[in-house]
Motif scaffolding. Structure first.
Motif, PDB file in Angstrom:
ATOM      1  N   MET A 141     -14.879  89.365  63.965  1.00 45.79           N
ATOM      2  CA  MET A 141     -14.747  89.505  63.012  1.00 45.79           C
ATOM      3  C   MET A 141     -15.188  88.047  62.316  1.00 45.79           C
ATOM      4  SD  MET A 141     -11.888  91.030  62.331  1.00 45.79           S
ATOM      5  CE  MET A 141     -10.568  90.728  62.094  1.00 45.79           C
ATOM      6  N   ARG A 142     -15.642  87.151  63.447  1.00 44.72           N
ATOM      7  CA  ARG A 142     -16.093  85.450  62.857  1.00 44.72           C
ATOM      8  C   ARG A 142     -17.276  85.834  61.728  1.00 44.72           C
ATOM      9  NH1 ARG A 142     -18.660  87.697  67.479  1.00 44.72           N
ATOM     10  NH2 ARG A 142     -21.122  87.642  67.984  1.00 44.72           N
ATOM     11  N   HIS A 143     -17.635  86.880  61.434  1.00 44.01           N
ATOM     12  CA  HIS A 143     -18.573  87.193  60.938  1.00 44.01           C
ATOM     13  C   HIS A 143     -18.013  87.689  59.259  1.00 44.01           C
ATOM     14  CE1 HIS A 143     -21.170  87.914  64.286  1.00 44.01           C
ATOM     15  NE2 HIS A 143     -21.661  87.048  64.043  1.00 44.01           N
ATOM     16  N   VAL A 144     -17.146  87.770  59.266  1.00 44.11           N
ATOM     17  CA  VAL A 144     -16.515  88.090  58.126  1.00 44.11           C
ATOM     18  C   VAL A 144     -16.809  87.435  56.873  1.00 44.11           C
ATOM     19  CG1 VAL A 144     -14.413  88.831  56.702  1.00 44.11           C
ATOM     20  CG2 VAL A 144     -15.279  90.098  59.155  1.00 44.11           C
ATOM     21  N   VAL A 145     -17.532  87.254  55.813  1.00 41.60           N
ATOM     22  CA  VAL A 145     -17.281  86.145  54.457  1.00 41.60           C
ATOM     23  C   VAL A 145     -16.328  86.559  53.815  1.00 41.60           C
ATOM     24  CG1 VAL A 145     -19.393  85.489  55.662  1.00 41.60           C
ATOM     25  CG2 VAL A 145     -19.915  87.131  53.753  1.00 41.60           C
ATOM     26  N   ARG A 146     -15.465  87.773  53.443  1.00 44.53           N
ATOM     27  CA  ARG A 146     -15.195  88.550  51.928  1.00 44.53           C
ATOM     28  C   ARG A 146     -14.057  89.530  52.405  1.00 44.53           C
ATOM     29  NH1 ARG A 146     -13.844  88.017  47.182  1.00 44.53           N
ATOM     30  NH2 ARG A 146     -13.889  89.327  46.191  1.00 44.53           N
TER      31      ARG A 146
ATOM     32  N   GLN B 148      -9.475  80.376  61.645  1.00 44.80           N
ATOM     33  CA  GLN B 148     -10.515  79.476  61.835  1.00 44.80           C
ATOM     34  C   GLN B 148     -12.093  80.178  60.755  1.00 44.80           C
ATOM     35  OE1 GLN B 148     -10.186  76.638  63.202  1.00 44.80           O
ATOM     36  NE2 GLN B 148      -8.144  77.172  64.038  1.00 44.80           N
ATOM     37  N   ILE B 149     -11.896  81.162  60.553  1.00 45.17           N
ATOM     38  CA  ILE B 149     -12.813  81.292  59.777  1.00 45.17           C
ATOM     39  C   ILE B 149     -13.227  81.309  58.983  1.00 45.17           C
ATOM     40  CG2 ILE B 149     -14.517  83.479  59.147  1.00 45.17           C
ATOM     41  CD1 ILE B 149     -13.048  84.802  62.397  1.00 45.17           C
ATOM     42  N   ARG B 150     -11.349  81.135  58.063  1.00 40.63           N
ATOM     43  CA  ARG B 150     -11.597  81.235  56.427  1.00 40.63           C
ATOM     44  C   ARG B 150     -12.319  82.126  55.549  1.00 40.63           C
ATOM     45  NH1 ARG B 150      -6.951  77.016  55.874  1.00 40.63           N
ATOM     46  NH2 ARG B 150      -6.194  76.233  57.498  1.00 40.63           N
ATOM     47  N   PRO B 151     -11.939  83.227  56.085  1.00 36.88           N
ATOM     48  CA  PRO B 151     -13.645  84.106  54.584  1.00 36.88           C
ATOM     49  C   PRO B 151     -12.633  83.459  53.374  1.00 36.88           C
ATOM     50  CG  PRO B 151     -12.516  85.379  55.734  1.00 36.88           C
ATOM     51  CD  PRO B 151     -11.771  84.144  56.049  1.00 36.88           C
ATOM     52  N   ALA B 152     -13.797  84.023  51.762  1.00 34.44           N
ATOM     53  CA  ALA B 152     -13.575  83.891  51.068  1.00 34.44           C
ATOM     54  C   ALA B 152     -12.013  85.427  51.329  1.00 34.44           C
ATOM     55  CB  ALA B 152     -14.205  84.215  50.037  1.00 34.44           C
TER      56      ALA B 152
ATOM     57  N   VAL C  83      -0.374  97.887  52.690  1.00 37.44           N
ATOM     58  CA  VAL C  83      -1.118  96.711  52.549  1.00 37.44           C
ATOM     59  C   VAL C  83      -2.641  97.853  52.870  1.00 37.44           C
ATOM     60  CG1 VAL C  83      -0.669  96.062  54.766  1.00 37.44           C
ATOM     61  CG2 VAL C  83      -2.093  94.450  52.801  1.00 37.44           C
ATOM     62  N   GLU C  84      -3.479  97.368  52.067  1.00 34.47           N
ATOM     63  CA  GLU C  84      -4.657  97.790  52.320  1.00 34.47           C
ATOM     64  C   GLU C  84      -5.907  96.465  52.422  1.00 34.47           C
ATOM     65  OE1 GLU C  84      -8.357 101.065  50.820  1.00 34.47           O
ATOM     66  OE2 GLU C  84      -5.840 101.259  50.783  1.00 34.47           O
ATOM     67  N   ILE C  85      -6.746  96.534  53.186  1.00 31.97           N
ATOM     68  CA  ILE C  85      -7.636  95.770  53.479  1.00 31.97           C
ATOM     69  C   ILE C  85      -9.092  95.966  53.610  1.00 31.97           C
ATOM     70  CG2 ILE C  85      -8.354  93.317  54.592  1.00 31.97           C
ATOM     71  CD1 ILE C  85      -5.697  93.425  56.142  1.00 31.97           C
ATOM     72  N   GLU C  86      -9.936  95.203  53.056  1.00 36.05           N
ATOM     73  CA  GLU C  86     -11.413  95.290  53.195  1.00 36.05           C
ATOM     74  C   GLU C  86     -12.093  94.389  53.259  1.00 36.05           C
ATOM     75  OE1 GLU C  86     -13.912  95.849  48.967  1.00 36.05           O
ATOM     76  OE2 GLU C  86     -12.388  96.841  48.587  1.00 36.05           O
ATOM     77  N   VAL C  87     -13.565  94.170  53.684  1.00 38.30           N
ATOM     78  CA  VAL C  87     -14.040  92.790  54.468  1.00 38.30           C
ATOM     79  C   VAL C  87     -15.492  93.256  54.388  1.00 38.30           C
ATOM     80  CG1 VAL C  87     -12.149  92.223  56.325  1.00 38.30           C
ATOM     81  CG2 VAL C  87     -14.482  93.409  57.020  1.00 38.30           C
ATOM     82  N   THR C  88     -15.994  92.333  54.119  1.00 38.65           N
ATOM     83  CA  THR C  88     -17.827  91.786  54.011  1.00 38.65           C
ATOM     84  C   THR C  88     -17.854  90.715  55.680  1.00 38.65           C
ATOM     85  OG1 THR C  88     -17.406  92.075  51.165  1.00 38.65           O
ATOM     86  CG2 THR C  88     -19.312  91.583  52.564  1.00 38.65           C
ATOM     87  N   ALA C  89     -18.879  91.329  55.953  1.00 33.68           N
ATOM     88  CA  ALA C  89     -19.386  90.745  56.993  1.00 33.68           C
ATOM     89  C   ALA C  89     -21.152  90.474  56.762  1.00 33.68           C
ATOM     90  CB  ALA C  89     -19.257  90.562  58.389  1.00 33.68           C
ATOM     91  N   ILE C  90     -21.320  88.760  57.526  1.00 32.54           N
ATOM     92  CA  ILE C  90     -23.001  88.908  57.444  1.00 32.54           C
ATOM     93  C   ILE C  90     -22.781  88.918  58.526  1.00 32.54           C
ATOM     94  CG2 ILE C  90     -24.578  87.749  56.444  1.00 32.54           C
ATOM     95  CD1 ILE C  90     -23.451  87.712  53.875  1.00 32.54           C
TER      96      ILE C  90
END
Length: 125
Positions: free
Chosen positions: A66-71, A95-99, A115-122
């Motif tokens: 989860m710490r790698h999630v940017v959006r 603490q991560i505060r993704p966009a 609810v549905e959630i999608e994420v992008t991680a780097i």
């Protein structure tokens, strides 16, 4: 650059022809994720927490966390559920505060999803 497809075992992945997550290089893309039974019968908070747990599991299978999630993009059926969804999102990402983007939609699949959630991680460490 190799591609890694991750399945969560959800039958609709085969029916629709998609992966829960795809990793290419240091980037990880998570498909829109909803809760599954029995949490699918819960309120928006319960559903958001369950979706985020599925997301965390899929990220782990790619070597990310989860710490790698940017959006995040969060799709909701009813904006009145926003405080409940925000609570679950904040617990996961405080603490991560993704966009993030919050979008109201007219329907989700399955129909009982709130609810549905999608994420992008780097992966950057």
């Amino acid at each position: 650059m190799p591609r890694q497809n991750i399945s969560s075992g959800y039958a609709f992945e085969d029916t629709y022809g998609y992966s829960r997550a795809v990793r290419v290089g240091n980037q990880v893309f998570l498909s829109g994720t909803t809760a599954r039974p029995p949490e699918l019968g819960g309120d928006a908070y319960v559903q958001a927490k369950a979706a985020l747990e599925i997301i965390a599991d899929a990220l782990a299978k790619t070597g990310a966390g989860m710490r790698h999630v940017v959006r995040t993009v969060v799709y909701v059926m009813d904006m009145a559920d926003t405080p409940h969804i925000a609570r679950a999102h904040s617990e996961a990402f405080h603490q991560i505060r993704p966009a993030s983007t919050l979008v109201q939609v007219s329907a989700l699949a399955p129909a009982s999803a709130r609810v549905e959630i999608e994420v992008t991680a780097i992966i950057c460490d």
